[in-house]
Design a protein around this motif. Structure first.
Motif, short mmCIF file in Angstrom:
data_model
loop_
_atom_site.label_atom_id
_atom_site.label_comp_id
_atom_site.label_asym_id
_atom_site.label_seq_id
_atom_site.Cartn_x
_atom_site.Cartn_y
_atom_site.Cartn_z
N ASP A 4 0.85 -1.18 0.00
CA ASP A 4 0.00 0.00 0.00
C ASP A 4 0.89 1.23 0.00
N SER A 5 0.40 2.30 -0.66
CA SER A 5 1.23 3.49 -0.71
C SER A 5 1.20 4.25 0.60
N ASP A 10 4.10 4.74 7.22
CA ASP A 10 4.43 5.81 6.29
C ASP A 10 4.37 7.18 6.94
N PRO A 12 5.70 10.47 7.95
CA PRO A 12 6.82 11.15 7.29
C PRO A 12 8.12 11.12 8.09
N ARG A 13 8.00 11.28 9.40
CA ARG A 13 9.23 11.25 10.22
C ARG A 13 9.89 9.88 10.14
N LEU A 15 9.57 7.71 7.72
CA LEU A 15 10.14 7.49 6.38
C LEU A 15 11.49 8.19 6.23
N LEU A 16 11.57 9.42 6.71
CA LEU A 16 12.85 10.14 6.61
C LEU A 16 13.93 9.45 7.45
N ILE A 19 15.13 6.49 5.58
CA ILE A 19 16.05 6.88 4.48
C ILE A 19 17.44 7.16 5.05
N GLU B 20 2.49 8.50 -5.71
CA GLU B 20 2.02 7.20 -5.23
C GLU B 20 3.06 6.10 -5.43
N HIS B 23 6.02 7.19 -2.81
CA HIS B 23 5.63 7.29 -1.39
C HIS B 23 5.18 5.93 -0.87
N GLN B 24 6.09 5.05 -0.82
CA GLN B 24 5.84 3.70 -0.29
C GLN B 24 7.16 3.28 0.34
N ARG B 25 7.09 2.80 1.55
CA ARG B 25 8.30 2.62 2.36
C ARG B 25 9.39 1.80 1.65
N LEU B 28 10.64 3.58 -1.57
CA LEU B 28 11.45 4.73 -1.15
C LEU B 28 12.82 4.26 -0.67
N LEU B 94 12.99 11.11 -6.10
CA LEU B 94 13.44 10.92 -4.72
C LEU B 94 13.62 12.27 -4.02
N ILE B 98 11.46 13.56 -0.76
CA ILE B 98 12.09 13.99 0.51
C ILE B 98 11.65 15.42 0.83
N LEU B 101 8.13 15.29 2.13
CA LEU B 101 8.08 14.74 3.49
C LEU B 101 8.50 15.81 4.51
N LYS B 102 9.54 16.57 4.17
CA LYS B 102 9.99 17.63 5.09
C LYS B 102 8.92 18.70 5.24
N ILE B 105 6.21 17.34 7.50
CA ILE B 105 6.63 17.35 8.91
C ILE B 105 6.54 18.78 9.45
N ILE B 108 2.95 19.57 10.03
CA ILE B 108 2.43 18.88 11.22
C ILE B 108 2.91 19.60 12.48
N GLU B 109 4.19 19.98 12.49
CA GLU B 109 4.74 20.63 13.69
C GLU B 109 4.11 22.00 13.90
#
Lengths: 241, 115
Positions: A4-5, A10, A12-13, A15-16, A19, B20, B23-25, B28, B94, B98, B101-102, B105, B108-109
């Motif tokens: 699943d995507s 998943d 974000p924290r 995932l980073l 990585i 999509e 963005h999959q563990r 990625l 990629l 990234i 994702l940043k 985050i 969210i913060e």
């Protein structure tokens, strides 16, 4: 494993963080720092007899002057061979682990430093005998530091900085900074050591001469620093594995 | 598949810019390793991502179809080896992932602090 995507994993924290963990693992697996240091230590130690054998000595009524021709004959090819050997070792080791290597910029930097050294040494050997720096008087400390920086050992340090950056290797960066401080600022100058002369045959002078020991300690210190670091990095790698 | 997300709406939520495919563990992870390693062998990915060969092959197939990786098969001695290299599109994807994702985050913060 999920395909699943978006899933609970998943975030974000997370995932980073994944990585970062994976990339630092790859960098660790690509490193072969100890091989680079051991090869450079071997090259430094091997330079010592060349220094003696290819030294030219000119004596007149006021005394004798020594010219280290071995520096020019030995170091450029030795550095080129050393960086080629290091690059091949990195590529082979990385390939055996299933990875590409990121050593090429380091090897190229090393090769360029070898050429820079050869050019600087040749230019200095041609110019300074007729135009002694500072009128032949005492040399300022900054001049000595600059002279050491463009010597093979200084250039080895500069190239190691590139390797530390490529590998994101903090331990190597710290070692290299310490090495450069040792080599540029602490290592004894020719005048600091009052060691006795030693009768050795010199190919260039064609006779057995009393040649000074004074340039040998700094080479031994530099070689020992590289050797010790190589052994330390090798042990650290084994313990990590 | 990646074309739709190349120019995400800057005013929208950062999640709308996520690709999509990327963005999959696992995928990625494949992209991150291939980027760092320049090229990576199938076995290294399988070991470090803790996958079965079949599962890894499926993920690689998705990435290859999207044009994000090149897959090269060959032999080293008698041993068959498969090497994976990131394409230019893979590098871009990629980097964008990234960046998204940043941004997520940070969003969210910021939201958490506002509360």
């Amino acid at each position: 494993m999920t395909t699943d995507s978006l899933s609970a994993g998943d975030d974000p924290r997370r995932l980073l963080l994944d990585i970062r963990t994976l990339t630092s693992r790859v960098r660790r697996d690509q490193r072969l720092t100890y091989v680079a240091l051991l090869v450079l230590a071997a090259v430094t130690f091997a330079a010592i007899p060349f220094d003696w054998l290819f030294m030219t000595v000119h004596c007149d009524g006021s005394g004798c002057t020594f010219a280290r021709r071995g520096m020019l004959y030995y170091w450029p090819p030795a550095l080129l061979l050393a960086y080629a050997a290091i690059a091949v070792s990195y590529v082979r080791a990385a390939r055996a682990r299933g990875l590409g290597a990121r050593v090429l910029p380091y090897a190229i930097t090393g090769a360029v430093t070898a050429v820079v050294f050869a050019a600087a040494y040749t230019a200095a050997a041609a110019y300074f005998p007729t135009h002694p720096p500072f009128g032949g008087g005492p040399l300022p400390f900054w001049w000595i530091v600059l002279d050491r920086l463009i010597a093979p050992w200084g250039l080895i340090g500069l190239a190691l900085l590139v390797l530390a950056r490529l590998e994101r290797n903090v331990a190597l960066l710290l070692f290299t900074l310490g090495y450069l401080v040792l080599m540029l600022l602490v290592s004894p100058t020719t005048d600091d050591t009052n060691l006795p002369g030693w009768a050795v045959p010199s190919f260039m002078s064609g006779a057995s001469m009393q040649l000074p020991w004074s340039m040998t300690p700094s080479q031994l210190i530099i070689g020992a620093a590289l050797l010790t670091a190589g052994i330390a990095f090798s042990r650290a790698r084994r313990s990590q594995q | 598949m990646t074309a739709d997300t190349d120019t995400p709406d800057p005013t929208g939520h950062p999640a709308t810019g996520l690709d999509e495919v990327v963005h999959q563990r696992i995928r990625l992870g494949i992209l991150a390793i291939a980027h760092e390693a320049r090229r990576v062998e199938f076995g290294y990915l399988r070991t470090h991502l803790d996958l079965t060969a079949g599962n890894l092959s499926k993920h690689l197939s998705v990435l290859e179809t999207a044009g994000l990786v090149d897959i090269e098969k060959g032999y080293q001695g008698k041993r068959a080896r498969t090497w994976i290299t990131l394409t230019t599109a893979g590098n871009t994807a990629l980097a964008e992932e990234i960046s998204h994702l940043k941004t997520l985050i940070a969003r969210i913060e910021t939201t958490t602090e506002d509360r």
